[in-house]
Design a protein around this motif. Sequence first.
Motif, PDB file in Angstrom:
ATOM      1  N   THR A   1      -5.137   0.656   1.561  1.00 18.02           N
ATOM      2  CA  THR A   1      -6.432   0.047   1.711  1.00 18.02           C
ATOM      3  C   THR A   1      -7.495   1.413   2.313  1.00 18.02           C
ATOM      4  O   THR A   1      -8.446   1.253   1.968  1.00 18.02           O
ATOM      5  CB  THR A   1      -6.558  -0.943   3.238  1.00 18.02           C
ATOM      6  N   LEU A   2      -6.861   2.266   3.186  1.00 19.48           N
ATOM      7  CA  LEU A   2      -7.675   3.476   3.455  1.00 19.48           C
ATOM      8  C   LEU A   2      -7.845   4.296   2.336  1.00 19.48           C
ATOM      9  O   LEU A   2      -8.489   5.496   2.518  1.00 19.48           O
ATOM     10  CB  LEU A   2      -6.989   4.340   4.714  1.00 19.48           C
ATOM     11  N   GLY A   3      -7.089   4.031   1.390  1.00 18.74           N
ATOM     12  CA  GLY A   3      -7.058   4.908   0.228  1.00 18.74           C
ATOM     13  C   GLY A   3      -6.305   6.100   0.233  1.00 18.74           C
ATOM     14  O   GLY A   3      -6.520   7.446  -0.223  1.00 18.74           O
ATOM     15  N   LEU A   4      -5.149   6.069   0.942  1.00 21.60           N
ATOM     16  CA  LEU A   4      -4.130   7.211   1.297  1.00 21.60           C
ATOM     17  C   LEU A   4      -2.941   7.066   0.649  1.00 21.60           C
ATOM     18  O   LEU A   4      -2.566   5.922   0.433  1.00 21.60           O
ATOM     19  CB  LEU A   4      -4.032   7.516   2.930  1.00 21.60           C
ATOM     20  N   ASP A   5      -2.277   8.124   0.445  1.00 21.02           N
ATOM     21  CA  ASP A   5      -0.924   7.943  -0.307  1.00 21.02           C
ATOM     22  C   ASP A   5       0.142   7.920   0.675  1.00 21.02           C
ATOM     23  O   ASP A   5       0.173   8.105   1.763  1.00 21.02           O
ATOM     24  CB  ASP A   5      -0.860   8.789  -1.440  1.00 21.02           C
ATOM     25  N   ASN A   6       1.346   7.685   0.050  1.00 22.48           N
ATOM     26  CA  ASN A   6       2.456   7.435   0.728  1.00 22.48           C
ATOM     27  C   ASN A   6       2.978   8.763   1.771  1.00 22.48           C
ATOM     28  O   ASN A   6       3.750   8.847   2.489  1.00 22.48           O
ATOM     29  CB  ASN A   6       3.722   7.346  -0.187  1.00 22.48           C
ATOM     30  N   ALA A   7       2.435   9.947   1.223  1.00 24.06           N
ATOM     31  CA  ALA A   7       2.916  11.206   1.824  1.00 24.06           C
ATOM     32  C   ALA A   7       2.309  11.142   3.248  1.00 24.06           C
ATOM     33  O   ALA A   7       2.973  11.826   4.060  1.00 24.06           O
ATOM     34  CB  ALA A   7       2.184  12.536   1.202  1.00 24.06           C
ATOM     35  N   VAL A   8       1.200  10.493   3.538  1.00 23.74           N
ATOM     36  CA  VAL A   8       0.769  10.551   5.038  1.00 23.74           C
ATOM     37  C   VAL A   8       1.803   9.744   5.728  1.00 23.74           C
ATOM     38  O   VAL A   8       1.484   9.958   7.063  1.00 23.74           O
ATOM     39  CB  VAL A   8      -0.571   9.636   4.941  1.00 23.74           C
ATOM     40  N   LEU A   9       2.533   8.954   5.462  1.00 21.26           N
ATOM     41  CA  LEU A   9       3.693   8.306   6.146  1.00 21.26           C
ATOM     42  C   LEU A   9       4.503   9.118   6.929  1.00 21.26           C
ATOM     43  O   LEU A   9       4.622   9.108   7.952  1.00 21.26           O
ATOM     44  CB  LEU A   9       4.372   7.324   5.211  1.00 21.26           C
ATOM     45  N   ALA A  10       4.857  10.066   6.086  1.00 22.45           N
ATOM     46  CA  ALA A  10       5.737  11.133   6.960  1.00 22.45           C
ATOM     47  C   ALA A  10       5.153  12.217   7.492  1.00 22.45           C
ATOM     48  O   ALA A  10       5.673  12.522   8.539  1.00 22.45           O
ATOM     49  CB  ALA A  10       6.639  11.918   5.465  1.00 22.45           C
ATOM     50  N   GLU A  11       4.163  12.336   7.094  1.00 23.73           N
ATOM     51  CA  GLU A  11       3.042  13.278   7.937  1.00 23.73           C
ATOM     52  C   GLU A  11       2.851  12.680   9.474  1.00 23.73           C
ATOM     53  O   GLU A  11       2.820  13.159  10.212  1.00 23.73           O
ATOM     54  CB  GLU A  11       1.660  13.149   7.284  1.00 23.73           C
TER      55      GLU A  11
END
Length: 593
Positions: free
Chosen positions: A317-327
């Motif tokens: 929804t925020l336009g972010l991808d899965n990599a942000v999860l780990a970050e």
Amino acid sequence: MRVLSTKELRKEYLDFFKMHGHSVIPSASLIPDNDPTVLFTTAGMHPLVPYLMGEKHPAGKRLANVQKCVRTGDIDEVGDATHCTFFEMLGNWSLGDYFKVESIKYSFDFLTKVLGIPIEKMAVSVFEGDSDAPRDEESAKTWQELGIKKENIYYLPKENNWWGPAGMTGPCGPDTEIFFIRDQDSCSSECSPACNCGKFVEIWNNVFMEYDKQADGTFKPLKQKNVDTGMGLERTVAMLNGCESVYDIDVFAPVMKLLREKSNKGDEYIREMRIITDHIRTATFMLGDQKGITPSNVDQGYVLRRLIRRSIRFLRTLGLDNAVLAEISKAFIDIYAPYYSELAQNEHKIIEELNKEAEKFGKTLEQGLREFEKLLKYIQNKRISGKAAFKLYDTYGFPLEITIELAKENGIIVDVEGFEKAFKEHQAKSQAGAQQKFKGGLADNSIETAKLHTATHLLNAALRKVLNDDSIQQKGSNITAERLRFDFSFSRAMTAEEIAKVEEEVNRIIAKGLDVVCQEMPVEKAKKSGAIGVFDSRYDANVKVYSIGDYSMEICGGPHAANTKDLQSFKIVKEQSSSSGVRRIRAVVGKQS
Ligand code: SER
């Protein structure tokens, strides 16, 4: 008032209680050891139950710690200013050592002298008394002697001023709660700490654990009088820092900032950002726990899966991808590793599992969302059918909550019952082999299973009564000579209080010594007389109806105990989720040790 960070408050708290003769013990695992009735550790006292019951603690009679806790009961509220699914609880305990007066004095000194909270900004509540325990005049008097004004001392009932047990039975007692009074007018003349208007912020709860709740709902005195206190770390730091929201405090700020910067979005997405922040922090602690769990479709693993999948959806929804999860998870590991070394030790596993789950869900999320968009075009009556919701679950991995949430955002509802039906049908197909063993839900026709079968009928009736919900439907039953397992439709976890009440109800009927009466009649007549029965299609025209006094009447094939007394007593050993919207209870009968 002092302005402290979470790191400083942890230290000040532990130093204060160390100075007063308390041993500092480490935080226990988030997964409870000896309590099959709850999924997660919900309070600092949880791992201390044996010691509150009288066992000797190796570290002594005075203990303090910071405990990792998870409470998911209010998960729908996460996103507002105060709710979190994970929190740290500051706690101190007296195991049969000091009691009310000293405990209150310690809290008072810490709040006023160490934290510098002005007395006039403090309000307290004490137990008003009932047939189980007397009015707590001693606590009220102590507060007054310390300088809390009479008008800031509130007497409240069990609902507000009684804590525990953490599971269904065990240590509990009246408590005194301490509140910070915020600068705002009361919402009404009756406003008190029991009110949710925001004027009173609860900061500390001192429980005087002198009772042991029994399976039959009665309270026996414990061997020793204990004190169990708990203070929410995040909430207290927010209060000391004058933060409007708990998400503004130091442990969250870097993650919230990261989300704002990466997404280039502002306060219009604050709810989504808080949910992501909260859920990933909780998931990080679950994965990195000393008894670490991994995402799955059952029990703790399913809670974890839902947290991760919900975060992923909001990242989109925020336009972010899965990599942000780990970050984000890595940011939390860095923030917390100095206090929870298990996070550093398990860093590799945490990140790997998050990425694995993201990959699993990521693959189907886009397709699932497209499927959902398609559905929107074709649905009728603003309602998503159970079948369609099940397809989103089964094919695209959407937990039902996500479908409901998406639907809500589009002003439509989901046929949850239909989903459950589809779910059960699917389960029935895949488990057909396994279920052969349990014809009619019974493993055999022994006396023991007959008793448990009668207990199942009583449980069914008691659930409807206690939960005040006649729409509760039996969703499955599986009985062996050792225990019963009963699945029923209900949309949330039962509270410890409700569970205890159900036990109480069943035990009350058992004690009445009612005969279990069997009559044969046409199915229509049975239904008319109010008999319940879920397997209508399987019954012949004439059915057996089993009645227990006027408490329970069910269409059923038997066999049953002759009289409720034969059951001796009834105890619920576990209440958990079975599938979405379906709860599962395991219970036993007979003499309880
Ligand atoms: N057990 C109590 C609570 O959770 C005090 O720690 O509030």
